[in-house]
Design an enzyme around this catalytic site. Structure first.
Site, PDB file in Angstrom:
ATOM      1  N   MET A   1     -10.836  16.330 -43.900  1.00  0.00           N
ATOM      2  CA  MET A   1     -12.249  16.563 -43.688  1.00  0.00           C
ATOM      3  C   MET A   1     -13.081  15.764 -44.690  1.00  0.00           C
ATOM      4  O   MET A   1     -12.592  15.359 -45.740  1.00  0.00           O
ATOM      5  CB  MET A   1     -12.572  18.060 -43.828  1.00  0.00           C
ATOM      6  CG  MET A   1     -11.920  18.936 -42.775  1.00  0.00           C
ATOM      7  SD  MET A   1     -12.528  18.564 -41.123  1.00  0.00           S
ATOM      8  CE  MET A   1     -11.571  19.725 -40.160  1.00  0.00           C
ATOM      9  N   CYS A   2     -14.327  15.560 -44.374  1.00  0.00           N
ATOM     10  CA  CYS A   2     -15.223  14.719 -45.164  1.00  0.00           C
ATOM     11  C   CYS A   2     -16.060  15.578 -46.109  1.00  0.00           C
ATOM     12  O   CYS A   2     -15.989  16.797 -46.102  1.00  0.00           O
ATOM     13  CB  CYS A   2     -16.138  13.935 -44.232  1.00  0.00           C
ATOM     14  SG  CYS A   2     -15.272  13.051 -42.904  1.00  0.00           S
TER      15      CYS A   2
END
Length: 276
Positions: A1-2
Protein backbone atom coordinates in the site's frame (compact mmCIF):
# COMPACT_ATOMS: atom_id res chain seq x y z
CA UNK A 1 0.00 0.00 0.00
CA UNK A 2 1.02 3.61 -0.57
CA UNK A 3 1.35 6.67 1.68
CA UNK A 4 -0.11 10.08 0.90
CA UNK A 5 -0.47 13.57 2.32
CA UNK A 6 -2.36 16.77 1.50
CA UNK A 7 -2.14 20.32 2.85
CA UNK A 8 -4.37 23.44 2.88
CA UNK A 9 -3.49 26.75 4.50
CA UNK A 10 -1.07 29.65 4.30
CA UNK A 11 1.55 29.36 1.59
CA UNK A 12 4.49 27.28 2.85
CA UNK A 13 7.44 25.48 1.31
CA UNK A 14 6.43 21.90 0.52
CA UNK A 15 9.29 20.68 2.72
CA UNK A 16 7.27 21.67 5.81
CA UNK A 17 5.01 18.69 5.09
CA UNK A 18 6.81 16.40 2.64
CA UNK A 19 10.39 16.15 3.92
CA UNK A 20 11.01 17.91 7.24
CA UNK A 21 8.55 16.57 9.88
CA UNK A 22 9.75 13.77 12.15
CA UNK A 23 7.43 11.29 10.40
CA UNK A 24 7.21 13.08 7.06
CA UNK A 25 6.05 11.49 3.84
CA UNK A 26 9.72 11.01 2.95
CA UNK A 27 10.25 9.15 6.22
CA UNK A 28 7.14 7.06 5.58
CA UNK A 29 8.49 6.03 2.19
CA UNK A 30 11.02 3.86 4.03
CA UNK A 31 9.51 3.42 7.49
CA UNK A 32 5.71 3.33 7.28
CA UNK A 33 4.14 2.29 10.60
CA UNK A 34 0.53 1.61 9.54
CA UNK A 35 0.84 -0.24 6.24
CA UNK A 36 1.37 -3.85 5.19
CA UNK A 37 4.66 -2.79 3.61
CA UNK A 38 7.04 -0.51 5.48
CA UNK A 39 8.78 0.52 2.25
CA UNK A 40 7.08 2.48 -0.54
CA UNK A 41 9.69 2.63 -3.27
CA UNK A 42 7.82 2.34 -6.58
CA UNK A 43 7.86 6.04 -7.38
CA UNK A 44 6.54 9.27 -5.91
CA UNK A 45 4.95 12.53 -6.95
CA UNK A 46 3.65 15.95 -5.94
CA UNK A 47 0.89 18.21 -7.28
CA UNK A 48 0.71 21.81 -6.11
CA UNK A 49 -1.41 24.87 -6.82
CA UNK A 50 -0.38 28.49 -7.26
CA UNK A 51 -2.67 31.54 -7.59
CA UNK A 52 -1.52 32.35 -11.12
CA UNK A 53 -3.15 29.30 -12.74
CA UNK A 54 -6.02 26.94 -11.91
CA UNK A 55 -4.14 23.86 -13.11
CA UNK A 56 -1.68 22.28 -10.66
CA UNK A 57 2.01 21.82 -11.20
CA UNK A 58 3.06 18.17 -11.29
CA UNK A 59 6.30 16.33 -10.59
CA UNK A 60 6.50 12.52 -10.68
CA UNK A 61 9.27 10.01 -10.98
CA UNK A 62 9.75 6.24 -10.81
CA UNK A 63 12.66 6.48 -8.39
CA UNK A 64 12.09 5.90 -4.68
CA UNK A 65 11.54 9.24 -2.99
CA UNK A 66 14.64 8.84 -0.84
CA UNK A 67 16.92 8.40 -3.86
CA UNK A 68 15.79 11.42 -5.91
CA UNK A 69 18.39 14.15 -5.43
CA UNK A 70 15.92 16.76 -6.75
CA UNK A 71 13.21 16.18 -4.14
CA UNK A 72 14.75 18.05 -1.20
CA UNK A 73 15.66 21.03 -3.40
CA UNK A 74 12.23 21.24 -5.03
CA UNK A 75 10.43 20.99 -1.70
CA UNK A 76 12.61 23.75 -0.28
CA UNK A 77 11.83 26.31 -3.00
CA UNK A 78 8.29 25.38 -4.09
CA UNK A 79 5.61 27.18 -2.06
CA UNK A 80 1.88 26.53 -2.15
CA UNK A 81 -1.35 27.01 -0.22
CA UNK A 82 -2.64 23.60 -1.34
CA UNK A 83 -0.76 20.49 -2.44
CA UNK A 84 -0.80 16.69 -2.54
CA UNK A 85 2.12 14.27 -2.36
CA UNK A 86 2.34 10.49 -2.65
CA UNK A 87 4.82 7.63 -2.35
CA UNK A 88 3.92 4.41 -4.15
CA UNK A 89 4.02 0.74 -3.31
CA UNK A 90 2.56 -0.65 -6.52
CA UNK A 91 -0.21 -3.25 -6.42
CA UNK A 92 -1.36 -3.02 -10.07
CA UNK A 93 0.45 -1.69 -13.10
CA UNK A 94 4.18 -1.62 -13.63
CA UNK A 95 6.71 0.81 -12.23
CA UNK A 96 6.42 3.68 -14.70
CA UNK A 97 5.95 7.42 -14.50
CA UNK A 98 2.46 7.05 -15.99
CA UNK A 99 1.45 4.91 -13.00
CA UNK A 100 2.87 7.30 -10.38
CA UNK A 101 0.56 9.54 -8.38
CA UNK A 102 -0.81 12.18 -8.24
CA UNK A 103 -2.83 12.10 -11.43
CA UNK A 104 -4.06 15.42 -12.79
CA UNK A 105 -6.59 16.67 -15.32
CA UNK A 106 -7.65 20.28 -15.66
CA UNK A 107 -7.94 21.74 -12.16
CA UNK A 108 -8.16 18.34 -10.46
CA UNK A 109 -5.43 16.32 -8.77
CA UNK A 110 -5.85 12.84 -7.29
CA UNK A 111 -3.82 10.38 -5.20
CA UNK A 112 -4.91 6.93 -4.01
CA UNK A 113 -3.90 4.32 -1.47
CA UNK A 114 -5.50 0.91 -1.86
CA UNK A 115 -6.78 -1.32 -4.63
CA UNK A 116 -9.80 -2.28 -6.70
CA UNK A 117 -10.58 -5.91 -5.90
CA UNK A 118 -9.56 -8.45 -8.58
CA UNK A 119 -8.63 -5.57 -10.85
CA UNK A 120 -7.00 -7.75 -13.50
CA UNK A 121 -10.25 -9.68 -13.91
CA UNK A 122 -12.51 -6.60 -13.94
CA UNK A 123 -10.27 -4.08 -15.69
CA UNK A 124 -11.93 -4.38 -19.10
CA UNK A 125 -15.44 -4.00 -17.66
CA UNK A 126 -14.39 -1.00 -15.57
CA UNK A 127 -12.71 0.70 -18.52
CA UNK A 128 -15.86 0.10 -20.55
CA UNK A 129 -17.77 2.37 -18.15
CA UNK A 130 -15.73 5.35 -19.38
CA UNK A 131 -17.01 7.59 -22.16
CA UNK A 132 -14.64 7.97 -25.10
CA UNK A 133 -13.25 11.33 -23.95
CA UNK A 134 -12.29 9.92 -20.54
CA UNK A 135 -10.85 6.70 -21.93
CA UNK A 136 -8.66 8.78 -24.27
CA UNK A 137 -7.01 10.32 -21.19
CA UNK A 138 -5.75 6.93 -19.98
CA UNK A 139 -1.94 6.86 -20.02
CA UNK A 140 -0.97 4.11 -17.59
CA UNK A 141 -2.25 0.72 -16.45
CA UNK A 142 -2.93 1.23 -12.75
CA UNK A 143 -6.34 0.90 -11.09
CA UNK A 144 -5.77 4.27 -9.39
CA UNK A 145 -5.65 6.21 -12.65
CA UNK A 146 -8.80 4.43 -13.83
CA UNK A 147 -10.54 5.34 -10.57
CA UNK A 148 -9.66 9.00 -11.18
CA UNK A 149 -11.01 8.87 -14.74
CA UNK A 150 -14.24 7.31 -13.48
CA UNK A 151 -14.61 10.19 -11.01
CA UNK A 152 -14.16 12.69 -13.82
CA UNK A 153 -16.64 10.85 -16.02
CA UNK A 154 -19.19 10.77 -13.20
CA UNK A 155 -19.26 14.56 -12.92
CA UNK A 156 -16.43 15.50 -10.57
CA UNK A 157 -16.45 19.05 -11.94
CA UNK A 158 -20.15 19.51 -11.20
CA UNK A 159 -20.70 17.72 -7.87
CA UNK A 160 -17.69 16.08 -6.26
CA UNK A 161 -19.61 14.23 -3.55
CA UNK A 162 -22.11 12.80 -6.04
CA UNK A 163 -19.27 11.75 -8.35
CA UNK A 164 -17.49 9.98 -5.48
CA UNK A 165 -20.55 8.04 -4.36
CA UNK A 166 -21.51 7.17 -7.95
CA UNK A 167 -18.00 5.89 -8.67
CA UNK A 168 -17.85 3.74 -5.54
CA UNK A 169 -21.24 2.26 -6.43
CA UNK A 170 -20.04 1.64 -10.00
CA UNK A 171 -16.94 -0.19 -8.78
CA UNK A 172 -19.07 -2.29 -6.46
CA UNK A 173 -21.53 -3.14 -9.24
CA UNK A 174 -18.77 -4.29 -11.58
CA UNK A 175 -16.59 -6.20 -9.12
CA UNK A 176 -19.40 -7.76 -7.05
CA UNK A 177 -18.20 -10.15 -4.32
CA UNK A 178 -14.56 -10.08 -5.49
CA UNK A 179 -12.04 -12.47 -3.97
CA UNK A 180 -9.84 -9.48 -3.21
CA UNK A 181 -11.43 -6.57 -1.33
CA UNK A 182 -11.75 -3.10 -2.75
CA UNK A 183 -9.96 -0.62 -0.50
CA UNK A 184 -9.97 3.08 -1.28
CA UNK A 185 -8.39 5.91 0.66
CA UNK A 186 -7.80 8.87 -1.60
CA UNK A 187 -7.13 12.59 -1.67
CA UNK A 188 -8.30 14.91 -4.41
CA UNK A 189 -8.40 18.65 -4.94
CA UNK A 190 -9.78 21.25 -7.33
CA UNK A 191 -7.37 23.92 -6.12
CA UNK A 192 -9.87 25.42 -3.66
CA UNK A 193 -10.39 22.52 -1.24
CA UNK A 194 -8.86 19.22 -0.25
CA UNK A 195 -11.12 16.16 -0.18
CA UNK A 196 -10.33 12.88 1.55
CA UNK A 197 -12.30 9.63 1.12
CA UNK A 198 -12.17 6.34 3.05
CA UNK A 199 -14.08 3.23 1.96
CA UNK A 200 -13.45 -0.52 1.81
CA UNK A 201 -15.66 -3.45 0.87
CA UNK A 202 -14.28 -5.45 3.82
CA UNK A 203 -14.14 -2.62 6.36
CA UNK A 204 -10.33 -2.61 6.37
CA UNK A 205 -9.79 0.80 4.87
CA UNK A 206 -6.25 2.22 4.57
CA UNK A 207 -5.63 4.84 7.23
CA UNK A 208 -6.17 8.58 6.94
CA UNK A 209 -5.67 11.24 9.62
CA UNK A 210 -6.69 14.88 9.87
CA UNK A 211 -4.56 17.25 11.91
CA UNK A 212 -6.60 18.02 15.03
CA UNK A 213 -6.02 21.77 14.88
CA UNK A 214 -3.99 24.08 12.72
CA UNK A 215 -0.33 23.17 12.40
CA UNK A 216 2.41 25.50 13.57
CA UNK A 217 2.29 27.35 10.24
CA UNK A 218 -1.49 27.84 10.40
CA UNK A 219 -2.65 25.16 7.96
CA UNK A 220 -4.22 21.72 8.16
CA UNK A 221 -3.15 18.40 6.72
CA UNK A 222 -4.54 15.00 5.80
CA UNK A 223 -2.02 12.16 5.96
CA UNK A 224 -1.78 8.38 5.95
CA UNK A 225 0.09 8.61 9.26
CA UNK A 226 0.57 11.47 11.76
CA UNK A 227 3.40 13.59 10.43
CA UNK A 228 4.74 14.48 13.85
CA UNK A 229 4.53 10.89 15.09
CA UNK A 230 2.06 11.97 17.81
CA UNK A 231 -1.42 10.41 17.34
CA UNK A 232 -2.94 12.73 19.97
CA UNK A 233 -2.50 15.64 17.55
CA UNK A 234 -4.54 13.94 14.82
CA UNK A 235 -8.10 12.71 14.25
CA UNK A 236 -8.58 9.34 12.54
CA UNK A 237 -11.02 9.76 9.64
CA UNK A 238 -13.75 7.10 10.05
CA UNK A 239 -14.58 4.49 7.43
CA UNK A 240 -17.11 5.43 4.74
CA UNK A 241 -16.45 9.12 5.25
CA UNK A 242 -15.79 12.16 3.10
CA UNK A 243 -13.68 14.86 4.76
CA UNK A 244 -13.50 18.34 3.24
CA UNK A 245 -10.68 20.70 4.23
CA UNK A 246 -10.47 24.36 3.27
CA UNK A 247 -8.60 27.38 4.58
CA UNK A 248 -11.61 28.01 6.85
CA UNK A 249 -11.74 24.59 8.52
CA UNK A 250 -12.70 20.95 8.04
CA UNK A 251 -15.83 18.84 8.16
CA UNK A 252 -16.60 15.14 7.87
CA UNK A 253 -19.68 13.65 6.21
CA UNK A 254 -20.86 10.03 5.89
CA UNK A 255 -20.82 8.77 2.33
CA UNK A 256 -24.46 9.01 1.34
CA UNK A 257 -24.88 5.78 -0.60
CA UNK A 258 -23.56 3.76 2.33
CA UNK A 259 -25.89 5.17 5.01
CA UNK A 260 -29.42 3.94 5.89
CA UNK A 261 -30.77 7.29 4.64
CA UNK A 262 -28.99 6.97 1.30
CA UNK A 263 -32.18 7.62 -0.65
CA UNK A 264 -32.43 11.10 0.87
CA UNK A 265 -30.22 14.19 0.65
CA UNK A 266 -27.62 14.38 3.40
CA UNK A 267 -28.93 16.70 6.05
CA UNK A 268 -26.56 19.45 7.09
CA UNK A 269 -26.77 18.49 10.76
CA UNK A 270 -25.23 15.06 10.04
CA UNK A 271 -21.95 16.74 9.16
CA UNK A 272 -19.26 16.64 11.82
CA UNK A 273 -17.41 19.93 12.09
CA UNK A 274 -13.84 19.77 13.32
CA UNK A 275 -12.79 22.50 15.69
CA UNK A 276 -9.82 24.62 14.71
Amino acid sequence: MCRLVGYVGPSIPLERIVTRPRHSLLQQSQHADEAKLAVNGDGFGMAWYVPETPEPGLYRDVQPAWSDANLASLCRVLRSELFLAHVRAGTTGGTSRANCHPFTHGRWSFAHNGQIGDFGHHRRALEATLPDWAYALRQGSADSELLFLMLLANGLDDDAEAAITATLAQVQDVTGPARQPTRITCLLSDGARLLGVRHASDGRTPTLYLSRGVLDHGGRALASEPLDGCPANWVAVPDDTLVTVTADGAQMSPLRHLTPASAHPLRRDTRRHISS
